[in-house]
Design a protein around this motif. Structure first.
Motif, short mmCIF file in Angstrom:
data_model
loop_
_atom_site.label_atom_id
_atom_site.label_comp_id
_atom_site.label_asym_id
_atom_site.label_seq_id
_atom_site.Cartn_x
_atom_site.Cartn_y
_atom_site.Cartn_z
N SER A 267 0.84 -1.20 0.00
CA SER A 267 0.00 0.00 0.00
C SER A 267 0.88 1.25 0.00
O SER A 267 2.05 1.21 0.38
CB SER A 267 -0.91 0.02 1.23
N ARG A 268 0.30 2.38 -0.42
CA ARG A 268 1.04 3.64 -0.45
C ARG A 268 1.57 4.02 0.93
O ARG A 268 2.75 4.38 1.06
CB ARG A 268 0.17 4.72 -1.05
N PRO A 269 0.74 3.94 2.00
CA PRO A 269 1.28 4.27 3.32
C PRO A 269 2.41 3.33 3.76
O PRO A 269 3.37 3.77 4.39
CB PRO A 269 0.07 4.16 4.25
N ASP A 270 2.29 2.04 3.43
CA ASP A 270 3.35 1.10 3.80
C ASP A 270 4.64 1.41 3.05
O ASP A 270 5.73 1.37 3.63
CB ASP A 270 2.93 -0.35 3.51
N LEU A 271 4.53 1.71 1.75
CA LEU A 271 5.70 2.07 0.96
C LEU A 271 6.32 3.36 1.50
O LEU A 271 7.54 3.46 1.65
CB LEU A 271 5.34 2.23 -0.52
N ALA A 272 5.49 4.35 1.82
CA ALA A 272 6.00 5.61 2.36
C ALA A 272 6.76 5.37 3.66
O ALA A 272 7.85 5.93 3.87
CB ALA A 272 4.85 6.59 2.57
N SER A 273 6.22 4.54 4.52
CA SER A 273 6.88 4.23 5.79
C SER A 273 8.21 3.51 5.56
O SER A 273 9.23 3.84 6.18
CB SER A 273 5.96 3.37 6.65
N HIS A 274 8.21 2.55 4.66
CA HIS A 274 9.43 1.80 4.34
C HIS A 274 10.50 2.73 3.77
O HIS A 274 11.67 2.67 4.16
CB HIS A 274 9.09 0.66 3.37
#
Length: 138
Positions: free
Chosen positions: A2-9
Motif C-alpha cells: 500500500s502507499r502508506p506502507d511504501l511511504a513508511s518503508h
C-alpha cells in the motif's frame, strides 16, 4: 504494498541510509553544521538570515551554528557590501577540504556496497535514485 506502507518503508530506509552516511563521513560535525557548510559552499557567501531561510531553521539557531563553525576555522565573516550593518559568511579552504574528504568517504562507502550487488540490483538502485530525485524535486 500500500502507499502508506511504501511511504513508511522509504522513510525508514532513507533515514537509516542518511544516518549511516553521516557516520561514514567521520568529520565530527553535527548534521546541522555539515548542512550549513554545504549550503554556504554551494550558494556562496550569504547572510546568517539567508542561511536560516535556506536551511529552514530559526535565525538564532543559524547564529549559533555559524559561531561554532567560525570558532573551528571553517567559516569566515566579512561585512555585507549591500548592507554595512550585516555580515556575509563564507567557507574557508579548510571547510572546502573537509567537505570534499567527507564526500569522498561517503561515496567510497556506497561504492563498496554497490560492488557486492549484481547488475540487476545496481540497475534497480539507479532507477530508484532517478525516481527519488524526480519525486523530491517537485
Amino acid at each position: 504494498t500500500s502507499r502508506p506502507d511504501l511511504a513508511s518503508h522509504l522513510r525508514l530506509t532513507i533515514a537509516r541510509t542518511a544516518r549511516r552516511l553521516r557516520q561514514e563521513g567521520g568529520t565530527g560535525l553535527s548534521p546541522s553544521m555539515t548542512a550549513a557548510l554545504a549550503t554556504i559552499e554551494c550558494h556562496g557567501p550569504m547572510t546568517p538570515s539567508e542561511l536560516a531561510a535556506r536551511e529552514r531553521i530559526q535565525r538564532p539557531t543559524a547564529t549559533r551554528v555559524i559561531a561554532r563553525l567560525e570558532e573551528m576555522g571553517l567559516l569566515g565573516r566579512t561585512t555585507d557590501p549591500q548592507d554595512r550593518r550585516s555580515s556575509l559568511v563564507s567557507v574557508t579552504p579548510e571547510a572546502t577540504a573537509l567537505l570534499a574528504e567527507q564526500r569522498t568517504r561517503k561515496t567510497a562507502f556506497l561504492a563498496e556496497r554497490l560492488d557486492g550487488l549484481d547488475a540487476e540490483d545496481r540497475a534497480a538502485l539507479e532507477r530508484a535514485a532517478d525516481v527519488l530525485e524526480r519525486m523530491l524535486a517537485e
